[in-house]
Design an enzyme around this catalytic site. Structure first.
Site, mmCIF file in Angstrom:
data_model
loop_
_atom_site.group_PDB
_atom_site.id
_atom_site.type_symbol
_atom_site.label_atom_id
_atom_site.label_comp_id
_atom_site.label_asym_id
_atom_site.label_seq_id
_atom_site.Cartn_x
_atom_site.Cartn_y
_atom_site.Cartn_z
ATOM 1 N N SER A 211 0.919 -1.229 -0.015
ATOM 2 C CA SER A 211 -0.119 0.087 -0.095
ATOM 3 C C SER A 211 0.798 1.258 -0.196
ATOM 4 O O SER A 211 1.915 1.179 0.561
ATOM 5 C CB SER A 211 -1.047 -0.109 1.330
ATOM 6 O OG SER A 211 -1.591 1.285 1.351
ATOM 7 N N TYR B 55 -1.731 -0.803 10.368
ATOM 8 C CA TYR B 55 -1.714 -1.194 8.912
ATOM 9 C C TYR B 55 -0.545 -0.645 8.153
ATOM 10 O O TYR B 55 0.060 -1.474 7.480
ATOM 11 C CB TYR B 55 -2.929 -0.592 8.412
ATOM 12 C CG TYR B 55 -3.438 -0.657 6.759
ATOM 13 C CD1 TYR B 55 -3.853 -2.032 6.375
ATOM 14 C CD2 TYR B 55 -2.956 0.075 5.992
ATOM 15 C CE1 TYR B 55 -3.903 -2.178 5.037
ATOM 16 C CE2 TYR B 55 -3.457 0.053 4.579
ATOM 17 C CZ TYR B 55 -3.778 -1.140 4.269
ATOM 18 O OH TYR B 55 -4.098 -1.455 2.669
#
Ligand code: NDP
Length: 254
Positions: free
Chosen positions: A136, A149
């Site tokens: 990501s 995350y």
């Protein structure tokens, strides 16, 4: 399975993983499709049968050691590995239990590395193989209230970058893909539906863009790719204070 090449895709039941499975099926691969929701994997299998694809459905929870082991067992002879399964998580510091943190880390980070450590040497022996790790843009920019995350995505990005250099002369290609906002179920599943409204349309890309960027990255043997023209242009500036302030204002999680 037939004598076609084999691709294993984690998180094949929706979003980016499903797009990957469909693309690779069209390209002549048989598919090993891994996720928790059997009915979605089975509907994928019947949809891609039209390309002559044989699909093996593997139901596994990849936030557990047992789930990760089942992927390692299934992946021993695969030609193409897409390590994509994931969730996002928005929570203030201290609001996530130790057990949840451990599961998140297994799903997004250590499980991905365990699979690579087991399978990449087998690919190197055969002098062929492609590995895509879906990370990501969170690996490059701080994400308050999603620190867990962002940390997990940084971990796999760092691992994949080094692995690319280590194995690039062996015939095995490794590419880490770092998307920004992609139109999938991810945010809805995390209770972040408001981001669809809040994040401007021009910051959203489609799962096809992620697949296309990954294939381009593999073709050029790039260690990291960022899908979408806007994100590619912005990437060199992501470490600046101003860019991070704009990004946080635009993508606020609460
Ligand atoms: P989706 O929610 O559409 O897909 C996530 C996939 O992961 C599903 O197939 C889901 O299957 C699977 N999955 C989730 N948890 C588990 C688990 N415990 N065990 C096995 N499989 C699991 O989201 P995306 O397609 O967007 O997400 C794919 C990847 O892309 C993720 O790693 C995510 O972090 C990354 N990403 C996504 C972005 C976005 O904006 N959408 C941006 C940046 C990165 P099932 O529920 O059936 O188990």
């Amino acid at each position: 399975m037939s004598n076609r090449k084999i691709a294993l895709i984690t998180g094949a039941s929706s979003g980016i993983g499903r797009e990957f499975a469909t693309f690779l099926a069209k390209s002549g691969y048989d598919i090993i499709a891994v996720a928790r929701r059997r009915e979605l994997l089975e509907s994928l299998a019947s949809e891609i049968q039209v390309f002559g694809t044989h699909t093996k459905v593997v139901v596994a929870d990849l936030s557990t050691g047992v789930g990760v082991k089942s992927v390692i067992d299934e992946a021993s002879n695969v030609d193409f590995l897409v390590l994509n399964a994931g969730i996002t998580r928005a929570a203030r510091v201290g609001a996530t239990s130790g057990d949840e943190i451990a599961r998140l880390n297994t799903l997004l980070a250590t499980g991905v590395v365990d699979v690579c450590e087991a399978i990449v040497p087998k690919m190197m022996q055969r002098k062929m193989g492609k590995v895509v790790i879906i990370s990501s843009i969170a690996a490059f920019t701080p994400m308050p209230k999603s620190a867990l995350y962002a940390a997990a995505k940084s971990y796999v990005t760092s691992y994949g970058r080094s692995l690319n250099l280590e194995v690039r002369k062996s015939g095995v290609q490794v590419c880490v893909v770092c998307p920004g906002y992609v139109r999938t179920e991810l945010h809805q599943q995390a209770g972040l539906t408001h981001l669809r409204e809040r994040v401007p349309n021009w910051l959203w890309i489609n799962p096809e863009d992620v697949v296309e960027a990954a294939l381009r990255g593999l073709h050029k043997n790039k260690s990291v790719v960022v899908p979408g023209a806007v994100y590619r242009l912005a990437r060199p500036f992501l470490s600046s204070t101003l860019a991070q302030w704009i990004w946080r204002r635009t993508t606020k999680r609460y």
